[in-house]
Motif scaffolding. Sequence first.
Motif, PDB file in Angstrom:
ATOM      1  N   PRO A  69       3.818 -10.284  -0.449  1.00 48.18           N
ATOM      2  CA  PRO A  69       4.641  -9.538   0.493  1.00 48.18           C
ATOM      3  C   PRO A  69       4.423 -10.016   1.932  1.00 48.18           C
ATOM      4  O   PRO A  69       3.283 -10.146   2.381  1.00 48.18           O
ATOM      5  N   THR A  70       5.524 -10.305   2.614  1.00 46.06           N
ATOM      6  CA  THR A  70       5.453 -10.848   3.968  1.00 46.06           C
ATOM      7  C   THR A  70       6.379 -10.071   4.897  1.00 46.06           C
ATOM      8  O   THR A  70       7.576  -9.964   4.649  1.00 46.06           O
TER       9      THR A  70
ATOM     10  N   LYS B 290      -4.529  -5.082  -0.438  1.00 48.18           N
ATOM     11  CA  LYS B 290      -4.008  -6.013   0.555  1.00 48.18           C
ATOM     12  C   LYS B 290      -2.683  -5.544   1.129  1.00 48.18           C
ATOM     13  O   LYS B 290      -1.710  -5.409   0.414  1.00 48.18           O
ATOM     14  N   PRO B 291      -2.651  -5.313   2.446  1.00 49.20           N
ATOM     15  CA  PRO B 291      -1.359  -5.067   3.079  1.00 49.20           C
ATOM     16  C   PRO B 291      -0.592  -6.397   3.153  1.00 49.20           C
ATOM     17  O   PRO B 291      -1.116  -7.442   2.786  1.00 49.20           O
ATOM     18  N   SER B 292       0.637  -6.348   3.626  1.00 54.49           N
ATOM     19  CA  SER B 292       1.443  -7.572   3.687  1.00 54.49           C
ATOM     20  C   SER B 292       0.909  -8.546   4.731  1.00 54.49           C
ATOM     21  O   SER B 292       0.194  -8.160   5.652  1.00 54.49           O
ATOM     22  N   SER B 293       1.291  -9.805   4.567  1.00 53.10           N
ATOM     23  CA  SER B 293       1.084 -10.785   5.635  1.00 53.10           C
ATOM     24  C   SER B 293       2.071 -10.422   6.736  1.00 53.10           C
ATOM     25  O   SER B 293       3.132  -9.861   6.462  1.00 53.10           O
TER      26      SER B 293
ATOM     27  N   ARG C 178      -1.195 -11.620  10.655  1.00 53.68           N
ATOM     28  CA  ARG C 178      -2.129 -11.203   9.605  1.00 53.68           C
ATOM     29  C   ARG C 178      -1.826 -12.056   8.379  1.00 53.68           C
ATOM     30  O   ARG C 178      -0.719 -12.034   7.866  1.00 53.68           O
ATOM     31  N   ALA C 179      -2.820 -12.801   7.922  1.00 52.94           N
ATOM     32  CA  ALA C 179      -2.624 -13.709   6.783  1.00 52.94           C
ATOM     33  C   ALA C 179      -2.625 -12.959   5.461  1.00 52.94           C
ATOM     34  O   ALA C 179      -3.111 -11.889   5.336  1.00 52.94           O
TER      35      ALA C 179
ATOM     36  N   VAL D  38       0.842  -1.206   0.000  1.00 53.77           N
ATOM     37  CA  VAL D  38       0.000   0.000   0.000  1.00 53.77           C
ATOM     38  C   VAL D  38       0.872   1.249   0.000  1.00 53.77           C
ATOM     39  O   VAL D  38       2.082   1.173   0.171  1.00 53.77           O
ATOM     40  N   TRP D  39       0.251   2.419  -0.159  1.00 49.03           N
ATOM     41  CA  TRP D  39       0.989   3.675  -0.021  1.00 49.03           C
ATOM     42  C   TRP D  39       1.414   3.798   1.436  1.00 49.03           C
ATOM     43  O   TRP D  39       0.649   3.489   2.356  1.00 49.03           O
TER      44      TRP D  39
END
Length: 186
Positions: free
Chosen positions: A84-85, A168-171, A185-186, A25-26
């Motif tokens: 992204p993790t 979607k943000p990262s896992s 967070r999955a 995300v930004w």
Amino acid sequence: MQTEINNALNVLKNGGLILYPTDTVWGIGCDATNEVAVKKIYELKQREDSKALICLVADDRMLKKYVKSIPNAALNIIDISEKPTTIIYDEAQNLAPNLIADDGTIAIRIPDDDFCYQLARKLNTAIVSTSANISGFPTPKSFKEISQEVIKGVDYVVNLHREKICDKPSSIIKLSNSGIVKVIRA
């Protein structure tokens, strides 16, 4: 892209805040070793500084600067992850004290994004990457959704990928040195 990297670098080196597109995300970013700059992010987001922020590093060599002991599983997760993790590591070091969680952990991601990679590599330090929203409000899915309060609160807005949509943000995975793995967070 080189001009944007140079402009952002100048701001980061001088303790300023940037608004930039990441691999997810930004984000609002600053030099992760600059305690005053990190404090500015907490103030802009209206967020308690007890809630830790995510950092981006260019590669595992840079990661070793900020984590005392990297569990073997971390590098495997980074290599095999298809999305992204972000990994939360024990025993953070060499970062602004107000960036490290009360339990000594730090959340770090190696982004698969050329702009973020180049920026971290040229700055030669970790960069804070927290979603571009005021705490308690939804994470913006595109540049258009970022509030004027956030845009006006940073010192530089990167002029790249403004049309990009990301929902979607990262896992986030917590990897303790004792071998315990916990999906946050999955």
